[in-house]
Design a protein around this motif. Structure first.
Motif, PDB file in Angstrom:
ATOM      1  N   GLY A 166       2.160 -13.640  14.767  1.00 14.86           N
ATOM      2  CA  GLY A 166       1.828 -12.494  12.832  1.00 14.86           C
ATOM      3  C   GLY A 166       0.021 -11.490  14.019  1.00 14.86           C
ATOM      4  N   HIS A 167      -0.677 -11.273  13.493  1.00 14.71           N
ATOM      5  CA  HIS A 167      -1.795 -10.721  14.283  1.00 14.71           C
ATOM      6  C   HIS A 167      -3.076 -11.648  14.234  1.00 14.71           C
ATOM      7  CE1 HIS A 167      -4.353  -7.393  15.060  1.00 14.71           C
ATOM      8  NE2 HIS A 167      -4.788  -7.951  13.838  1.00 14.71           N
ATOM      9  N   PHE A 168      -2.694 -12.365  12.100  1.00 21.48           N
ATOM     10  CA  PHE A 168      -4.328 -12.637  12.829  1.00 21.48           C
ATOM     11  C   PHE A 168      -4.118 -14.487  12.590  1.00 21.48           C
ATOM     12  CE2 PHE A 168      -5.524  -9.355  10.314  1.00 21.48           C
ATOM     13  CZ  PHE A 168      -7.119  -8.854  10.732  1.00 21.48           C
ATOM     14  N   ASP A 169      -4.826 -15.585  12.776  1.00 20.06           N
ATOM     15  CA  ASP A 169      -4.829 -16.503  13.194  1.00 20.06           C
ATOM     16  C   ASP A 169      -4.867 -17.156  11.885  1.00 20.06           C
ATOM     17  OD1 ASP A 169      -7.727 -16.167  13.095  1.00 20.06           O
ATOM     18  OD2 ASP A 169      -7.521 -17.713  14.436  1.00 20.06           O
ATOM     19  N   VAL A 170      -4.375 -16.911  11.022  1.00 22.03           N
ATOM     20  CA  VAL A 170      -3.970 -17.745   9.565  1.00 22.03           C
ATOM     21  C   VAL A 170      -3.001 -18.564   8.692  1.00 22.03           C
ATOM     22  CG1 VAL A 170      -6.026 -16.415   8.965  1.00 22.03           C
ATOM     23  CG2 VAL A 170      -3.481 -15.183   8.881  1.00 22.03           C
ATOM     24  N   GLY A 192      -9.869  10.696  12.282  1.00 24.97           N
ATOM     25  CA  GLY A 192      -8.661  10.607  11.375  1.00 24.97           C
ATOM     26  C   GLY A 192      -7.868   8.816  12.489  1.00 24.97           C
ATOM     27  N   GLY A 193      -6.833   8.746  12.358  1.00 24.26           N
ATOM     28  CA  GLY A 193      -6.634   7.872  13.342  1.00 24.26           C
ATOM     29  C   GLY A 193      -4.444   7.400  13.298  1.00 24.26           C
ATOM     30  N   ALA A 194      -4.654   6.237  13.942  1.00 30.23           N
ATOM     31  CA  ALA A 194      -3.131   5.780  13.438  1.00 30.23           C
ATOM     32  C   ALA A 194      -3.456   4.431  13.720  1.00 30.23           C
ATOM     33  CB  ALA A 194      -2.902   6.301  14.911  1.00 30.23           C
ATOM     34  N   GLU A 195      -2.694   3.650  12.873  1.00 28.78           N
ATOM     35  CA  GLU A 195      -2.407   2.074  13.181  1.00 28.78           C
ATOM     36  C   GLU A 195      -1.576   1.543  14.190  1.00 28.78           C
ATOM     37  OE1 GLU A 195      -3.075  -1.347  12.143  1.00 28.78           O
ATOM     38  OE2 GLU A 195      -4.821  -0.157  12.177  1.00 28.78           O
ATOM     39  N   GLU A 196      -1.124   0.787  14.555  1.00 34.93           N
ATOM     40  CA  GLU A 196      -0.319  -0.008  15.197  1.00 34.93           C
ATOM     41  C   GLU A 196       0.695  -1.339  14.213  1.00 34.93           C
ATOM     42  OE1 GLU A 196       1.593  -1.625  19.075  1.00 34.93           O
ATOM     43  OE2 GLU A 196       0.287   0.402  17.607  1.00 34.93           O
ATOM     44  N   THR A 197      -0.056  -1.717  13.632  1.00 33.20           N
ATOM     45  CA  THR A 197       0.440  -2.724  12.840  1.00 33.20           C
ATOM     46  C   THR A 197       0.966  -3.207  11.374  1.00 33.20           C
ATOM     47  OG1 THR A 197      -1.396  -4.134  12.333  1.00 33.20           O
ATOM     48  CG2 THR A 197      -0.973  -4.081  14.776  1.00 33.20           C
ATOM     49  N   THR A 198       1.962  -4.158  10.955  1.00 32.97           N
ATOM     50  CA  THR A 198       1.940  -3.762   9.967  1.00 32.97           C
ATOM     51  C   THR A 198       0.904  -4.964   9.271  1.00 32.97           C
ATOM     52  OG1 THR A 198       4.139  -4.861  10.393  1.00 32.97           O
ATOM     53  CG2 THR A 198       3.557  -5.545   7.717  1.00 32.97           C
ATOM     54  N   THR A 199       0.105  -5.713   8.963  1.00 35.91           N
ATOM     55  CA  THR A 199      -0.545  -6.157   8.930  1.00 35.91           C
ATOM     56  C   THR A 199      -1.652  -4.905   9.113  1.00 35.91           C
ATOM     57  OG1 THR A 199      -1.035  -8.193  10.206  1.00 35.91           O
ATOM     58  CG2 THR A 199      -3.357  -7.647   9.182  1.00 35.91           C
ATOM     59  N   GLY A 200      -2.465  -3.776   9.404  1.00 36.53           N
ATOM     60  CA  GLY A 200      -3.373  -3.017   9.419  1.00 36.53           C
ATOM     61  C   GLY A 200      -2.441  -2.027   8.462  1.00 36.53           C
ATOM     62  N   ILE A 201      -1.728  -1.984   8.148  1.00 33.04           N
ATOM     63  CA  ILE A 201      -0.771  -1.164   7.065  1.00 33.04           C
ATOM     64  C   ILE A 201      -1.668  -1.482   5.781  1.00 33.04           C
ATOM     65  CG2 ILE A 201       1.124   0.078   6.386  1.00 33.04           C
ATOM     66  CD1 ILE A 201       1.713   0.408  10.055  1.00 33.04           C
ATOM     67  N   LEU A 202      -1.126  -2.202   5.917  1.00 30.08           N
ATOM     68  CA  LEU A 202      -1.601  -3.258   4.682  1.00 30.08           C
ATOM     69  C   LEU A 202      -2.502  -3.280   3.897  1.00 30.08           C
ATOM     70  CD1 LEU A 202       1.080  -7.044   4.885  1.00 30.08           C
ATOM     71  CD2 LEU A 202       1.349  -4.990   3.299  1.00 30.08           C
ATOM     72  N   ARG A 203      -3.699  -2.954   4.631  1.00 27.62           N
ATOM     73  CA  ARG A 203      -5.452  -3.149   4.297  1.00 27.62           C
ATOM     74  C   ARG A 203      -5.839  -1.425   4.262  1.00 27.62           C
ATOM     75  NH1 ARG A 203      -7.815  -6.052   8.936  1.00 27.62           N
ATOM     76  NH2 ARG A 203     -10.124  -6.094   7.498  1.00 27.62           N
ATOM     77  N   LEU A 204      -4.695  -0.337   5.347  1.00 27.96           N
ATOM     78  CA  LEU A 204      -4.816   0.836   4.779  1.00 27.96           C
ATOM     79  C   LEU A 204      -4.191   0.953   3.517  1.00 27.96           C
ATOM     80  CD1 LEU A 204      -3.928   1.987   8.890  1.00 27.96           C
ATOM     81  CD2 LEU A 204      -6.145   2.115   7.014  1.00 27.96           C
ATOM     82  N   LYS A 205      -3.048   0.526   3.140  1.00 29.79           N
ATOM     83  CA  LYS A 205      -2.958   0.801   1.822  1.00 29.79           C
ATOM     84  C   LYS A 205      -3.767   0.332   0.893  1.00 29.79           C
ATOM     85  CE  LYS A 205       2.027   1.967   3.707  1.00 29.79           C
ATOM     86  NZ  LYS A 205       3.637   1.990   2.861  1.00 29.79           N
ATOM     87  N   ALA A 206      -3.676  -0.265   0.991  1.00 30.26           N
ATOM     88  CA  ALA A 206      -5.077  -1.388  -0.442  1.00 30.26           C
ATOM     89  C   ALA A 206      -6.387  -0.074  -0.275  1.00 30.26           C
ATOM     90  CB  ALA A 206      -5.145  -2.461   0.455  1.00 30.26           C
ATOM     91  N   MET A 207      -6.336   0.054   0.552  1.00 32.45           N
ATOM     92  CA  MET A 207      -7.843   0.604   0.888  1.00 32.45           C
ATOM     93  C   MET A 207      -8.128   2.125  -0.277  1.00 32.45           C
ATOM     94  SD  MET A 207      -9.323   0.626   4.324  1.00 32.45           S
ATOM     95  CE  MET A 207     -10.933   0.943   4.696  1.00 32.45           C
ATOM     96  N   GLN A 208      -6.318   2.838   0.886  1.00 36.16           N
ATOM     97  CA  GLN A 208      -6.388   3.582  -0.370  1.00 36.16           C
ATOM     98  C   GLN A 208      -5.695   3.719  -2.128  1.00 36.16           C
ATOM     99  OE1 GLN A 208      -2.441   5.995   1.864  1.00 36.16           O
ATOM    100  NE2 GLN A 208      -2.270   6.860  -0.513  1.00 36.16           N
TER     101      GLN A 208
END
Length: 421
Positions: free
Chosen positions: A298-302, A150-166
Motif C-alpha cells: 500500500g502507498h503509506f507505511d501504516v 489542475g492535475g492527475a492522481e496516480e493511486t487509490t490512496t490519493g483518490i480517497l484523500r481527494l474525494k474527502a477534500m471534495q
C-alpha cells in the motif's frame, strides 16, 4: 549536491550515466508513451507551462517526465516515497534539463522540504501520487495554490484523500482520478502489482514461495494480482477482507478467506494492499509463526503497525538489506521488509515497463485533458474520459500487432434500438 544550472537537489550527479541507461531501457519498452511523445513534440500542448510531478522516481517515471517536457513544459520532479527514489535516475533527469528535488531515503524533514521546493516553482499543472502535493498545497502552502490549473492522481490512496477534500468543499482545482481508469487498474494494479510485489520479495529474501502460505490483506485489484501471482508461484493463499462481496469473490477464485487473527496463525508471508492503517498489529504479532515475513504494497507505511511491533520486541537488527528482524519476548522472530514501505518499489524496481507504459500514457493524456478544460471542469475529482482509456488500449494493441473487430452499422443499430429482436 546542488546543480548550479537549474538548482536541482540530488544526491550525486556522477551517477547520471547509469541513470541514462535505465531510462533508455525503460523507454525502449514503452511504445504507447513513445507514440504520445511524438504527438506532444508536434503539438506542444504544455508550451509555456510549468508541471510538477510527484511520483516514485525511477526510470519509467523519469521517462514520463521527459514526455511531458517534450510537450513544451518546464518540468520539475520530486519523490512520493523516500525509499523508491533512485539517485542515478535523478541525476540523469537533471542532465536532461528537468529540475529534480529528490534523494534516496533522506531524513523526514528533508523529504518534506524537497517536496515543498518542487511546489515553490509555482506549477500550472501537477501529477500526484498519494496526494502529498495536493495536501501540501491545501494545507501549509496555500500561498502556492493560485497558479495551479489542475492535475492527475496516480493511486487509490490519493483518490480517497481527494474525494474527502471534495466532500468537505476544500478542493480548489480539478483532479483526474487516473487510478480508476480501466487501463490503469485492470493492468497496473492487477498485473503490475502482482508481479512487482514478488519481484521485490524474492530478490530481498532469496526464499522459496512454493509450499508456503501467503496471506493477502485486501482483495481489490492490487490484492487480486498479488493473490494470483502467489498462487502461480505455488503458494497456498489466504485472503483477509472487510468487504463481504470481495470476500465471496476471493472464495470463488479458489482462495481461503478468514479474519486476520486467524490468518496470522498460519501465514508464512503477509502482504498488505488495503490503503488503510493497522491491518497487521499487536494482537496478530502475538500469534504469528516464528520466521513470519511481513510486507506492504500500500502507498503509506501504516498498514503494518511498526510501533506495536517495536513494543513487543526485545531486539531488532538488520539481517539483509531491506530486512529487519524483530525478536519477540518469547524468542520468536518476525521479519519486516523495506521498513513496511511499498515493497515493490522500496525493495525492487516497481511495475514492469510495459505495464507502466499504459498508466503513464493515461497520465500524459489526462494532464492535457485537464489543461484544455480546467475552467469548465471546476473543483472536482473526475474520472478519466472513456475515449482516453480506449485510445490507450488501441495504441497498446497496435504496438502488439493485434487487430480486433468493429461493429457493423446494423449491429450498432441493433444495440441502440429497443424495438429490434
Amino acid at each position: 549536491m546542488t546543480n548550479s544550472i537549474n538548482q536541482s537537489i540530488v544526491a550525486d550527479m556522477n551517477l547520471a550515466p547509469e541513470g541514462h541507461l535505465k531510462i533508455d531501457w525503460a523507454s525502449a519498452h514503452m511504445p504507447v508513451l513513445n507514440r504520445i511523445r511524438e504527438q506532444f513534440e508536434k503539438e506542444k500542448p504544455f508550451q509555456g507551462l510549468k508541471v510538477t510531478i510527484s511520483l516514485h522516481l525511477e526510470a519509467k517515471t523519469a521517462y514520463l517526465g521527459k514526455v511531458i517536457k517534450a510537450g513544451g513544459a518546464e518540468v520539475t520532479m520530486t519523490h512520493s516515497n523516500p525509499l523508491s527514489t533512485q539517485d542515478d535516475v535523478c541525476a540523469a533527469l537533471v542532465e536532461d534539463g528537468i529540475t529534480v528535488f529528490a534523494k534516496h531515503n533522506p531524513p523526514p524533514q528533508e523529504y518534506k522540504e524537497l517536496l515543498v521546493k518542487a511546489l515553490e516553482t509555482k506549477p500550472d499543472l501537477i501529477i500526484d501520487d498519494g496526494g502529498d502535493l495536493v495536501s501540501t498545497l491545501h494545507g501549509e502552502r496555500q500561498d502556492l495554490l493560485a497558479t495551479v490549473r489542475g492535475g492527475a492522481e496516480e493511486t487509490t490512496t490519493g483518490i480517497l484523500r481527494l474525494k474527502a477534500m471534495q466532500k468537505e468543499g476544500k478542493l480548489q482545482f480539478p483532479m483526474v482520478a487516473v487510478n480508476d481508469a480501466f487501463c490503469k487498474y485492470l493492468f497496473d494494479n492487477r498485473y503490475g502489482t502482482g508481479q512487482s510485489v514478488f519481484d521485490g520479495i524474492n530478490r530481498t529474501t532469496n526464499l522459496v514461495v512454493a509450499g508456503k502460505t501467503v496471506v493477502v490483506c485486501g482483495y481489490g485489484w492490487c490484492g487480486k494480482g498479488v493473490a494470483m501471482r502467489a498462487k502461480g508461484l505455488g503458494a497456498q493463499v489466504v485472503v483477509v477482507e472487510v468487504d463481504a462481496i470481495k470476500a465471496v469473490e476471493a472464495y470463488m477464485d479458489g482462495f481461503s478467506v478468514m479474519p486476520m487473527i486467524e490468518a496470522a496463525k498460519v501465514g508464512d508471508y503477509f502482504i498488505t494492499v488495503t490503503g488503510n492503517r493497522d491491518i497487521i498489529r499487536g494482537e496478530h504479532y502475538k500469534v504469528m509463526k516464528d520466521g513470519a515475513i511481513l510486507s506492504n504494497a500500500g502507498h503509506f507505511d501504516v498498514e503494518v503497525n511498526k510501533p506495536e511491533l517495536d513494543a513487543l520486541s526485545v531486539a531488532k537488527r538488520t539481517v539483509r538489506r531491506n530486512i529487519e528482524e524483530y525478536q519477540l519476548h518469547d524468542g520468536r522472530k518476525v521479519y519486516l521488509l523495506a521498513e513496511g514501505r511499498l515493497v515493490n518499489l522500496a525493495a525492487g524496481d516497481g511495475h514492469p515497463a510495459e505495464i507502466m507504459d499504459m498508466t503513464f500514457a493515461l497520465q500524459a493524456l489526462s494532464l492535457k485533458y485537464v489543461n484544455d478544460r480546467y475552467k469548465e471542469i471546476g473543483r472536482q475529482v473526475m474520472n478519466v474520459p472513456y475515449e482516453l482509456d480506449e485510445q490507450v488500449a488501441r495504441y497498446k494493441l497496435e504496438a502488439l500487432g493485434i487487430g480486433i473487430d468493429s461493429l457493423s452499422a446494423e449491429q450498432k443499430a441493433y444495440l441502440d434500438s429497443w424495438a429490434e429482436h
